[in-house]
Motif scaffolding. Sequence first.
Motif, mmCIF file in Angstrom:
data_model
loop_
_atom_site.group_PDB
_atom_site.id
_atom_site.type_symbol
_atom_site.label_atom_id
_atom_site.label_comp_id
_atom_site.label_asym_id
_atom_site.label_seq_id
_atom_site.Cartn_x
_atom_site.Cartn_y
_atom_site.Cartn_z
ATOM 1 N N ASN A 11 0.706 -1.180 0.127
ATOM 2 C CA ASN A 11 0.056 0.019 -0.008
ATOM 3 C C ASN A 11 0.813 1.069 -0.098
ATOM 4 O O ASN A 11 0.537 2.411 -0.640
ATOM 5 C CB ASN A 11 -0.934 0.059 1.235
ATOM 6 N N LEU A 12 2.066 1.148 0.638
ATOM 7 C CA LEU A 12 2.924 2.216 0.705
ATOM 8 C C LEU A 12 3.517 2.617 -0.674
ATOM 9 O O LEU A 12 3.291 3.677 -1.159
ATOM 10 C CB LEU A 12 4.314 2.196 1.666
ATOM 11 N N LEU A 13 3.755 1.574 -1.411
ATOM 12 C CA LEU A 13 4.293 1.667 -2.784
ATOM 13 C C LEU A 13 3.317 2.294 -3.646
ATOM 14 O O LEU A 13 3.571 3.166 -4.518
ATOM 15 C CB LEU A 13 5.002 0.327 -3.249
ATOM 16 N N CYS A 14 2.212 1.919 -3.430
ATOM 17 C CA CYS A 14 0.987 1.925 -4.461
ATOM 18 C C CYS A 14 0.492 3.527 -4.050
ATOM 19 O O CYS A 14 -0.398 3.954 -4.669
ATOM 20 C CB CYS A 14 -0.042 0.898 -4.219
ATOM 21 N N SER A 15 0.969 4.228 -3.169
ATOM 22 C CA SER A 15 0.509 5.623 -2.618
ATOM 23 C C SER A 15 1.212 6.736 -3.915
ATOM 24 O O SER A 15 0.914 7.485 -4.135
ATOM 25 C CB SER A 15 0.968 6.158 -1.574
ATOM 26 N N ASP A 16 2.269 5.925 -4.936
ATOM 27 C CA ASP A 16 2.886 6.461 -5.836
ATOM 28 C C ASP A 16 2.073 5.968 -7.077
ATOM 29 O O ASP A 16 1.781 4.743 -7.346
ATOM 30 C CB ASP A 16 4.469 6.072 -6.005
ATOM 31 N N GLN A 17 1.599 6.903 -8.021
ATOM 32 C CA GLN A 17 0.617 6.432 -9.232
ATOM 33 C C GLN A 17 1.297 5.595 -9.974
ATOM 34 O O GLN A 17 0.639 4.888 -10.935
ATOM 35 C CB GLN A 17 0.107 7.720 -9.859
ATOM 36 N N ARG A 18 2.713 5.607 -9.968
ATOM 37 C CA ARG A 18 3.153 4.423 -10.879
ATOM 38 C C ARG A 18 3.029 3.133 -10.667
ATOM 39 O O ARG A 18 3.299 1.951 -11.283
ATOM 40 C CB ARG A 18 4.676 4.747 -11.053
ATOM 41 N N PHE A 19 2.677 2.821 -9.495
ATOM 42 C CA PHE A 19 2.422 1.336 -8.658
ATOM 43 C C PHE A 19 1.129 1.139 -8.757
ATOM 44 O O PHE A 19 0.125 1.931 -8.315
ATOM 45 C CB PHE A 19 3.113 1.116 -7.538
ATOM 46 N N PHE A 20 0.631 -0.145 -8.792
ATOM 47 C CA PHE A 20 -0.553 -0.516 -8.647
ATOM 48 C C PHE A 20 -0.839 -1.993 -7.793
ATOM 49 O O PHE A 20 0.250 -2.621 -7.929
ATOM 50 C CB PHE A 20 -1.561 -0.604 -9.776
ATOM 51 N N ALA A 21 -1.665 -2.385 -6.958
ATOM 52 C CA ALA A 21 -1.796 -3.316 -6.137
ATOM 53 C C ALA A 21 -2.357 -4.675 -6.468
ATOM 54 O O ALA A 21 -3.504 -4.455 -7.366
ATOM 55 C CB ALA A 21 -2.164 -2.763 -4.690
ATOM 56 N N ILE A 44 3.312 -0.612 -12.802
ATOM 57 C CA ILE A 44 4.124 -1.700 -11.934
ATOM 58 C C ILE A 44 3.149 -2.152 -11.026
ATOM 59 O O ILE A 44 2.867 -1.459 -10.057
ATOM 60 C CB ILE A 44 5.205 -0.841 -11.291
ATOM 61 N N GLY A 45 2.957 -3.653 -11.187
ATOM 62 C CA GLY A 45 2.063 -4.425 -10.267
ATOM 63 C C GLY A 45 2.945 -4.798 -9.148
ATOM 64 O O GLY A 45 4.021 -5.224 -9.204
ATOM 65 N N VAL A 46 2.266 -4.606 -7.786
ATOM 66 C CA VAL A 46 2.795 -4.909 -6.499
ATOM 67 C C VAL A 46 1.965 -6.277 -5.917
ATOM 68 O O VAL A 46 0.935 -5.838 -5.576
ATOM 69 C CB VAL A 46 3.249 -4.043 -5.712
#
Length: 201
Positions: free
Chosen positions: A20-30, A76-78
């Motif tokens: 969730n922390l990474l996905c606060s950046d719009q380049r990432f999605f969960a 970038i999917g996480v």
Amino acid sequence: MGKLITIVGNAGIGKTTLTNLLCSDQRFFAALESHAERPFQQLFAQNLQRYALANQFDYLLLRAEQERAIRAQPGIGVQDGGLDEDFWIFSKHFQQQGYLTGAEFALCERLYHELRAGLGQPDLIISLEAPLEVIIQRYQQRNRPLEIAQRADLAQLEALLEQWTATITTPLLTLDWSSNHLPNPQQQHQLIETILSLLSI
């Protein structure tokens, strides 16, 4: 084609928190575990031997479906956990506990290798590490209504993680996740820059 990051670590260490922390950046999605939505979790908790195989097949297929969806879109999917962790850690743990027979584990292994061969490897694996006593404390604090892995299992899960991560050839970023405080904005920015560099972005 999308990039794939999987975040691995012991139960309760903070995989979903980092996702969730990474996905606060719009380049990432969960792509999350969807723990409460899985059809066999409650049944598995009630009858460990009967439903272990169905539960593991469901998770392995879910993770493969998530990977295909991530690859089919930009960004970038996480994943919190992922196909490899669900096999190398949890399927092996359930075999060691006697929930999966040897033949059932072999079936999971065939499915895992077939799925991984068709999907290719993740672009990056992030491994979260912390002392076992910290992991136990966090596990107790998260207080999920449904848990398959119990506190007594955490040491065995940690041993399986160490065995597996020692064999990883995919790009691997190991993070000390001992602190009970989330990275501050500067640390978060540095982490994201490190990840983007490892992804050659």
